[in-house]
Design an enzyme around this catalytic site. Structure first.
Site, PDB file in Angstrom:
ATOM      1  CG  HIS A 217      42.861  51.959  15.237  1.00  0.00           C
ATOM      2  ND1 HIS A 217      41.891  52.899  15.004  1.00  0.00           N
ATOM      3  CD2 HIS A 217      44.022  52.538  14.898  1.00  0.00           C
ATOM      4  CE1 HIS A 217      42.445  53.994  14.539  1.00  0.00           C
ATOM      5  NE2 HIS A 217      43.738  53.801  14.461  1.00  0.00           N
TER       6      HIS A 217
ATOM      7  CG  ASP B  63      38.802  53.099  16.290  1.00  0.00           C
ATOM      8  OD1 ASP B  63      39.468  52.346  17.032  1.00  0.00           O
ATOM      9  OD2 ASP B  63      39.299  53.696  15.315  1.00  0.00           O
TER      10      ASP B  63
ATOM     11  N   GLY C 179      23.650  37.206  20.271  1.00  0.00           N
ATOM     12  CA  GLY C 179      24.476  36.012  20.434  1.00  0.00           C
ATOM     13  C   GLY C 179      24.817  35.321  19.132  1.00  0.00           C
ATOM     14  CB  VAL C 180      24.054  35.571  15.795  1.00  0.00           C
ATOM     15  CG1 VAL C 180      22.927  34.723  16.316  1.00  0.00           C
ATOM     16  CG2 VAL C 180      23.599  37.007  15.559  1.00  0.00           C
TER      17      VAL C 180
ATOM     18  CB  SER D 156      45.123  56.727  14.885  1.00  0.00           C
ATOM     19  OG  SER D 156      44.625  56.441  13.614  1.00  0.00           O
TER      20      SER D 156
END
Length: 421
Positions: A156, A186, A322-323, A267
């Site tokens: 991020h 992340d 694939g959803v 972060s």
């Protein structure tokens, strides 16, 4: 206000990014605290996993062995970097200060720059644009190899960047190349010219941590003006589980809890032990009035495998259905009326990749997946965790679904794709 803060980027946010900021739930020991986790030390906002919910209702927000031969420099092997045994150390204040002074040479500041179009006062676009600071965070030089030095940070911190400006120890500046990133965990890996890197930090074995162990956080809280800030605390707990919302979907991060002070800008920074080894990457904190000393770091033993795979492939390969998904609890009642009353959990299909295994197997939008290989699915996180933790590309899976009020079984073979499911 939000209870958790993924160490929000510092300091610039556009109104559009604020609108997109996601929410998530903290699980485990924090299940009594309401709220969501918002973008970490940098200010890059979370992109919703699917825009389906926006299409059907507007009031729901979608929601990282042997010691080196050269001290301070990670040794390269055919298997990539490894964690190191923790050496005994006399924890006197003088020794800790010396350790911090050396460890700080591996800490960098990262500025995420994104293009912003210039406008006339009346709102019309000017035919030029420039890369401006969108947020900032921290990174750790973990390896120096030939003419290149490698940095690990939070995804991020660098997400959507068009340019990554790096400030190294001593104030020199350069730009970084993105090697690859994994939004779900992340984690991101960058590369700079080795001439800017004074030294690197090795990874310690986070599995040896116990509550009460002394740790120190090194980073750039509130931006580069406070670069290489050091705070000291203890490991408050290990093996915490925190639900986060990422641009690749919802996920549960395994984290170390610490009371070392970490703030926006931290972060991607290092959580080190008293031997100067990285045992975690600072990524999250609780941001709620009256709450102090609740920060979270991704353990080094979780970082290293992801770093090595990114170095090999530029990304983390995961099985792909694939959803797009939304947890059933997030779906308005009007879309669940045909389901049997005893169906209390599941993951609704919100979008389908037309070239995916899901499309070929006949899955449809609004199908509700209630189990995978006979393992119950209560929400989208359950499905994603089972898929990524237990299955591989090429495996055959059986999905139990409800289409309207009818229960069906769908068989498909998992493929590989950079998309999240």
């Amino acid at each position: 206000m939000d209870n958790f803060n993924q160490l929000n980027p510092w300091p610039v946010e556009t109104e559009e990014k604020k609108r997109k900021q996601g929410k998530a739930r903290l699980k485990g020991f924090m299940n009594t605290v309401a709220g969501g986790i918002i973008g970490s030390v940098l200010t890059i906002t979370i992109i919703p996993h699917t825009d389906y919910l926006e299409n059907i209702y507007s009031n729901v927000e979608t929601k990282v062995s042997q010691l080196s031969e050269q001290p301070g420099n990670a040794r390269s092997t055919s298997e990539g970097i490894t964690v190191q045994k923790t050496a005994a150390m006399n924890n006197s204040q003088g020794n800790i200060a010396n350790m911090v002074e050396e460890a700080s040479k591996s800490i960098v500041g990262i500025v995420n720059k994104q293009t912003q179009s210039n406008r006339f006062p009346n709102g019309a676009n000017i035919n030029d644009s420039e890369a401006v600071e969108s947020g900032s965070g921290t990174g750790v030089i973990y390896k120096i190899d030939g003419n290149s030095a490698f940095i690990v940070t939070n995804n991020h911190v660098i997400e959507d960047a068009e340019e990554l400006a790096i400030t190294v120890y001593g104030g020199e500046q350069t730009t970084a190349e993105l090697i690859g990133a994994d939004p779900l965990t992340d984690i991101a890996v960058l590369k700079i010219d080795a001439k800017y890197a004074e030294k690197s930090l090795e990874f310690g074995d986070s599995s040896t941590l116990r509550a009460g162990d002394t740790v120190l956080a090194i980073g750039n809280p509130l931006g580069l003006d406070l670069s290489n800030t050091v705070t000291q605390g203890i490991v408050s707990a290990v093996d915490r589980s925190v639900s986060v919302s990422t641009s690749a979907g919802n996920w549960e991060l395994n984290v170390i809890q610490t009371d070392a002070a970490i703030n926006p800008g931290n972060s991607g920074g290092a959580l080190v032990n008293t031997s100067g080894q990285v045992i975690g990457m600072n990524s999250l904190k609780i941001a709620e009035d009256g709450v102090e000393g609740l920060g979270f770091a991704i353990p080094s033993n979780d970082l290293v495998p992801i770093i090595n795979e990114i170095m090999r492939n530029g990304k983390v390969e995961r099985p792909y259905i694939g959803v797009g998904l939304a947890s059933l609890e997030e779906i308005p009642q009007m879309y669940k009326q045909s389901l049997p009353n005893d169906v209390q959990g599941g993951a609704m299909v919100t979008s389908i990749d037309p070239d995916s295994a899901a499309a070929k197997a006949g899955l449809q939008v609004q199908d509700v997946i209630v189990s995978i290989n006979d393992t119950k699915v209560t929400n989208s996180v359950d499905l994603r965790k089972y898929l990524y933790s237990n299955l591989e590309v090429g495996d055959k899976v059986s999905l139990s679904i409800y289409r309207g009020g009818e229960k069906k079984t769908i068989q498909l073979t998992l493929t590989s794709n950079s998309k999240s499911l």
